[in-house]
Design an enzyme around this catalytic site. Structure first.
Site, PDB file in Angstrom:
ATOM      1  N   HIS A 235       0.854  -1.182   0.000  1.00 37.08           N
ATOM      2  CA  HIS A 235       0.000   0.000   0.000  1.00 37.08           C
ATOM      3  C   HIS A 235       0.897   1.241   0.000  1.00 37.08           C
ATOM      4  O   HIS A 235       2.010   1.232   0.536  1.00 37.08           O
ATOM      5  CB  HIS A 235      -0.918  -0.005   1.222  1.00 37.08           C
ATOM      6  CG  HIS A 235      -2.125  -0.873   1.042  1.00 37.08           C
ATOM      7  ND1 HIS A 235      -3.390  -0.486   1.420  1.00 37.08           N
ATOM      8  CD2 HIS A 235      -2.274  -2.112   0.503  1.00 37.08           C
ATOM      9  CE1 HIS A 235      -4.257  -1.437   1.136  1.00 37.08           C
ATOM     10  NE2 HIS A 235      -3.598  -2.449   0.584  1.00 37.08           N
TER      11      HIS A 235
ATOM     12  N   GLU B  90       1.073   4.147   1.505  1.00 37.21           N
ATOM     13  CA  GLU B  90       1.591   4.727   2.743  1.00 37.21           C
ATOM     14  C   GLU B  90       2.774   3.921   3.276  1.00 37.21           C
ATOM     15  O   GLU B  90       3.732   4.480   3.820  1.00 37.21           O
ATOM     16  CB  GLU B  90       0.494   4.776   3.812  1.00 37.21           C
ATOM     17  CG  GLU B  90      -0.699   5.645   3.431  1.00 37.21           C
ATOM     18  CD  GLU B  90      -1.828   4.843   2.786  1.00 37.21           C
ATOM     19  OE1 GLU B  90      -2.994   5.111   3.094  1.00 37.21           O
ATOM     20  OE2 GLU B  90      -1.529   3.942   1.962  1.00 37.21           O
TER      21      GLU B  90
ATOM     22  N   CYS C 275      -6.795   3.101   4.306  1.00 42.20           N
ATOM     23  CA  CYS C 275      -7.713   1.974   4.517  1.00 42.20           C
ATOM     24  C   CYS C 275      -7.824   1.675   6.008  1.00 42.20           C
ATOM     25  O   CYS C 275      -6.941   1.986   6.799  1.00 42.20           O
ATOM     26  CB  CYS C 275      -7.232   0.744   3.747  1.00 42.20           C
ATOM     27  SG  CYS C 275      -5.679   0.023   4.341  1.00 42.20           S
TER      28      CYS C 275
ATOM     29  N   CYS D 118      -3.769   0.423   6.933  1.00 44.24           N
ATOM     30  CA  CYS D 118      -2.918   1.624   6.964  1.00 44.24           C
ATOM     31  C   CYS D 118      -3.316   2.559   8.104  1.00 44.24           C
ATOM     32  O   CYS D 118      -2.464   3.222   8.703  1.00 44.24           O
ATOM     33  CB  CYS D 118      -2.971   2.346   5.618  1.00 44.24           C
ATOM     34  SG  CYS D 118      -2.158   1.431   4.285  1.00 44.24           S
TER      35      CYS D 118
END
Length: 397
Positions: free
Chosen positions: A76, A78, A129, A212
């Protein structure tokens, strides 16, 4: 233009300068979307410097985890941006000794301390998320997307929940579990403030990767520098987090720090509960879900991730399924073919500048006593249901 929009503009400018490889593709009738994240520094002259960039939406299921540290379990955006930031920090250790005037950290008693006048900020093109985006997602969820996600409830689930539960912190510590267990991905939007794993259909194989939102919350206690570097650096905290789509300030504040308020007085310095400014930007990212939905009837998630770290000439690394794009399949990885921000690569770079080269990855993290005390405080009091990586996946050297 306000300062935070200037940060976003700087990130988008740097992203546009990167090669097309790994970026979402646009076809005649459909387009790929992704999330963009970046860690940015404002220096003592108030100049903006983009430190690391990450894109991506994918993570590995538990059966694809690697015991040698050669792949990226979580791609992801981040997480990619933060891993790039760790790579940047390792480089700063040598710079602080050889050219201290150009380094944002100063060496005091063999520890690197952030200089006054320097600050770090994170930009994310859409709300992370997990808990931070649950309310916003519930408002835009279509019946079709809900049916697709919940299709697993009518099929035989590829379930390894027992494996996940065995690795929950409270279970490992044999604690009385008073909290509700974590939720998988976007399941049950109405349950807020809880830990979640990364999103995925209910009939897909689960992942060990926490959302995240949960990882950002953890960084607001333990810092961005990781256990790996915490014997060299004091905790490094974000001053602000700038978010584009699915922005919900109340949800973001709750998810990223307010749900941890109970440990404020339990942490020992230099650790603390960081409360970054939560800022909304209306500047659009061209490959976001929101932008592309308005232009195309069909949009699909991009399967690739990109990493760029300052110091790399306009060149980025591209990852597919946690591996470096172009790496030979079926062959062991080496320094050239493994991701430069994977656990093994970061360990190798750290060992070049430290005297701890006899320790494996897990042992090195365990020797960071102050960090481990702060982590225990967080997990004991707030995140008891955090899914931990099994030790055997971190015993590489």
């Amino acid at each position: 233009m306000n300062r935070h929009d200037e940060i976003v503009k700087a990130v988008l400018k740097k992203y546009k300068e990167l090669p097309k490889s790994g970026k979402p593709l646009v076809h005649k009738e459909k387009a790929e979307w992704t999330v963009l994240a970046s860690i940015v520094m404002i220096d003592n002259k108030q100049e903006i410097q983009v430190i690391s960039i990450g894109t991506g939406l994918k993570c590995l299921s538990f059966s694809k985890l690697c015991k040698t540290g050669d792949v990226l379990n979580d791609c992801h955006a981040e997480i990619i941006a933060r891993r790039g930031f760790i790579k940047y920090l390792i480089a700063q250790v040598s710079i602080a000794k050889s050219d201290p005037t150009t380094c944002p950290f100063t060496l005091i008693d063999n520890r690197l301390i952030q200089r006054e006048g320097y600050s770090f900020h994170m930009y994310i093109s859409q709300s992370p998320c997990g808990d931070a985006s649950m309310s916003a997602l519930a408002q835009v969820q279509t019946p079709e997307s809900l049916d697709s996600f919940e299709s697993g409830s009518n099929k035989k689930r590829k379930s390894v929940e027992p494996f996940l539960i065995e690795n929950v912190y409270a279970k490992r510590q044999k604690m009385d579990q008073t909290q509700q267990l974590f939720q998988r991905g976007r399941f049950k939007f109405d349950e807020i403030g809880i830990l979640r794993t990364k999103p995925g259909r209910l009939d897909s194989e689960p992942t060990l990767c926490m959302s995240c939102s949960d990882k950002l919350a953890r960084w607001n206690v333990l810092g961005l520098q990781s256990a790996l570097l915490s014997k060299l650096f004091d905790p490094i905290y974000l001053e602000s987090i700038i978010v584009g789509d699915l922005f919900d300030k109340e949800a973001l504040e709750r998810a990223l720090y307010k749900r941890m308020e109970s440990i404020k007085d339990k942490l020992s310095l230099p650790y603390k509960l960081n409360e970054p400014k939560i800022i909304h930007t209306e500047i659009e990212f061209e490959s976001s879900n929101t932008v592309l939905k308005a232009q195309f009837n069909c949009i699909i998630s991009c399967a690739t991730s990109i990493s760029w770290v300052t110091g790399m000439p306009n060149k980025s690394e591209v990852f597919v399924n946690g591996r470096k794009q172009g790496a030979p399949k079926g062959k062991p990885t080496n320094e050239k073919t493994r991701p430069s921000i994977c656990k093994k690569s970061l360990l190798v770079e750290l060992q070049k500048i430290s005297t701890l080269d006899t320790l494996n990855y897990h042992q090195l993290k365990s020797t960071a006593i102050d960090y481990q005390h702060a982590k225990k405080c967080l997990l004991d009091n707030v995140f008891q249901n955090w899914i931990q990586t099994p030790i055997e996946y971190e015993e590489f050297s």
